[in-house]
Design an enzyme around this catalytic site. Structure first.
Site, mmCIF file in Angstrom:
data_model
loop_
_atom_site.group_PDB
_atom_site.id
_atom_site.type_symbol
_atom_site.label_atom_id
_atom_site.label_comp_id
_atom_site.label_asym_id
_atom_site.label_seq_id
_atom_site.Cartn_x
_atom_site.Cartn_y
_atom_site.Cartn_z
ATOM 1 N N ILE A 191 3.787 1.378 -4.242
ATOM 2 C CA ILE A 191 4.746 1.227 -5.340
ATOM 3 C C ILE A 191 4.177 0.382 -6.485
ATOM 4 O O ILE A 191 4.607 0.521 -7.625
ATOM 5 C CB ILE A 191 6.087 0.666 -4.806
ATOM 6 N N VAL B 231 5.866 -5.393 1.004
ATOM 7 C CA VAL B 231 5.879 -4.884 -0.367
ATOM 8 C C VAL B 231 6.091 -6.034 -1.365
ATOM 9 O O VAL B 231 5.547 -6.012 -2.482
ATOM 10 C CB VAL B 231 6.915 -3.745 -0.507
ATOM 11 N N ASP B 232 6.836 -7.042 -0.969
ATOM 12 C CA ASP B 232 7.079 -8.219 -1.820
ATOM 13 C C ASP B 232 5.739 -8.902 -2.165
ATOM 14 O O ASP B 232 5.447 -9.186 -3.344
ATOM 15 C CB ASP B 232 8.005 -9.166 -1.042
ATOM 16 N N SER C 82 14.249 -2.913 3.809
ATOM 17 C CA SER C 82 14.676 -3.459 5.122
ATOM 18 C C SER C 82 14.004 -2.829 6.346
ATOM 19 O O SER C 82 14.276 -3.278 7.458
ATOM 20 C CB SER C 82 16.196 -3.387 5.328
ATOM 21 N N GLY D 209 10.805 -2.680 7.190
ATOM 22 C CA GLY D 209 9.557 -3.312 7.633
ATOM 23 C C GLY D 209 9.888 -4.527 8.487
ATOM 24 O O GLY D 209 10.478 -4.401 9.566
ATOM 25 N N TYR E 287 12.185 -6.551 8.313
ATOM 26 C CA TYR E 287 13.616 -6.724 8.590
ATOM 27 C C TYR E 287 14.157 -5.746 9.639
ATOM 28 O O TYR E 287 15.331 -5.837 10.024
ATOM 29 C CB TYR E 287 14.430 -6.658 7.294
HETATM 30 N N1 AR6 Z 1 4.354 0.142 -1.641
HETATM 31 C C1 AR6 Z 1 5.409 0.767 -1.042
HETATM 32 N N2 AR6 Z 1 5.901 0.382 0.157
HETATM 33 C C2 AR6 Z 1 5.304 -0.658 0.766
HETATM 34 C C3 AR6 Z 1 4.206 -1.369 0.209
HETATM 35 C C4 AR6 Z 1 3.738 -0.929 -1.053
HETATM 36 N N3 AR6 Z 1 2.714 -1.536 -1.664
HETATM 37 N N4 AR6 Z 1 3.852 -2.361 1.086
HETATM 38 C C5 AR6 Z 1 4.685 -2.261 2.152
HETATM 39 N N5 AR6 Z 1 5.546 -1.232 1.970
HETATM 40 P P1 AR6 Z 1 8.827 -4.894 4.058
HETATM 41 P P2 AR6 Z 1 11.699 -5.574 4.433
HETATM 42 C C6 AR6 Z 1 6.626 -0.725 2.840
HETATM 43 O O1 AR6 Z 1 8.490 -5.576 5.328
HETATM 44 O O2 AR6 Z 1 11.742 -4.919 5.757
HETATM 45 C C7 AR6 Z 1 8.885 -9.712 2.912
HETATM 46 O O3 AR6 Z 1 8.163 -10.756 3.482
HETATM 47 C C8 AR6 Z 1 6.582 -1.078 4.295
HETATM 48 O O4 AR6 Z 1 5.622 -0.266 4.990
HETATM 49 O O5 AR6 Z 1 7.976 -5.109 2.879
HETATM 50 O O6 AR6 Z 1 12.824 -5.330 3.463
HETATM 51 C C9 AR6 Z 1 10.025 -10.198 2.030
HETATM 52 O O7 AR6 Z 1 9.702 -11.411 1.362
HETATM 53 C C10 AR6 Z 1 8.007 -0.716 4.706
HETATM 54 O O8 AR6 Z 1 8.122 0.704 4.871
HETATM 55 O O9 AR6 Z 1 10.360 -5.260 3.585
HETATM 56 C C11 AR6 Z 1 11.132 -10.398 3.008
HETATM 57 O O10 AR6 Z 1 11.046 -11.657 3.644
HETATM 58 C C12 AR6 Z 1 8.820 -1.107 3.471
HETATM 59 O O11 AR6 Z 1 7.859 -1.266 2.417
HETATM 60 C C13 AR6 Z 1 10.909 -9.288 4.016
HETATM 61 O O12 AR6 Z 1 9.527 -8.980 3.948
HETATM 62 C C14 AR6 Z 1 9.622 -2.403 3.600
HETATM 63 O O13 AR6 Z 1 8.906 -3.328 4.402
HETATM 64 C C15 AR6 Z 1 11.695 -8.048 3.656
HETATM 65 O O14 AR6 Z 1 11.581 -7.123 4.705
#
Ligand code: AR6
Length: 170
Positions: free
Chosen positions: A10, A32-33, A116, A118, A120
């Site tokens: 993204i 992703v954050d 949420s 990943g 979460y």
């Molecule tokens: N582009 C698109 N999707 C991505 C990318 C990217 N560059 N990187 C990861 N994903 P998560 P959550 C996907 O864990 O579950 C953070 O520490 C990933 O594979 O990023 O909402 C925050 O600060 C998964 O499918 O988010 C919060 O503390 C999706 O993004 C916590 O994680 C979401 O995974 C939020 O957890």
């Protein structure tokens, strides 16, 4: 309004707004954050520090700084706690609030990650069904947002959103 499901990162999306699956501090994290903060540069964290955090299901907007996207819309999704703690409704609120904020800022194209599902641990098919329902409901009313893209980082996520997109509304 069109809904597209793509595989990719993204942070490389040249759209009006990308959504960040943040936490309530809005001060960065992993997943992703972390990727969004790395790509946007330190100005993003400095800006987020002024926002006073964000409640789960709500959304706040910042510039995209060094990202190709004009804006980042930060939304903390719910942490999965078994499904009886309002998780479904909170995830729906993330989509509703992000899309409303994008519309308020005149965005035509908005890209979402899989909020949420990943760290979460929200069940993937359930999250994809909620995303599909909320994106379709939003798209039923005319407005500035013409294209919503769900950007899937892995095959499993891509497959789940494709299934959700093919499933007609119940
Ligand atoms: N582009 C698109 N999707 C991505 C990318 C990217 N560059 N990187 C990861 N994903 P998560 P959550 C996907 O864990 O579950 C953070 O520490 C990933 O594979 O990023 O909402 C925050 O600060 C998964 O499918 O988010 C919060 O503390 C999706 O993004 C916590 O994680 C979401 O995974 C939020 O957890």
């Amino acid at each position: 309004m069109e809904w597209k499901i793509l595989r990719g990162d993204i942070t490389s999306c040249a759209v009006d707004a990308i959504v960040n699956a943040a936490n309530t501090s809005l001060l960065g994290g992993g997943g992703v954050d972390g990727a969004i903060h790395r790509a946007a540069g330190p100005e993003l964290l400095a800006c987020c520090r002024t926002l006073g955090g964000c409640a789960t299901g709500e959304a706040k907007l910042t510039p995209g700084f060094r990202l190709p996207a004009r804006y980042v819309i930060h939304t903390p999704g719910p942490i999965w706690r078994g499904g009886n703690h309002g998780e479904d409704a909170l995830l729906a609120r993330c989509y509703q609030n992000c899309l409303a904020l994008a519309a308020q800022h005149g965005c035509r194209t908005v890209a979402f990650p899989s909020i949420s599902t990943g760290v979460y641990h929200f069940p993937l098919d359930r999250a994809a069904a909620i995303a599909a329902r909320e994106i379709r409901a939003f798209g039923a009313h005319p407005g500035p947002v013409k294209t919503v893209i769900t950007v899937c980082f892995d095959d499993r996520t891509f497959a789940a959103y494709q299934r959700a997109a093919k499933t007609p509304e119940a």
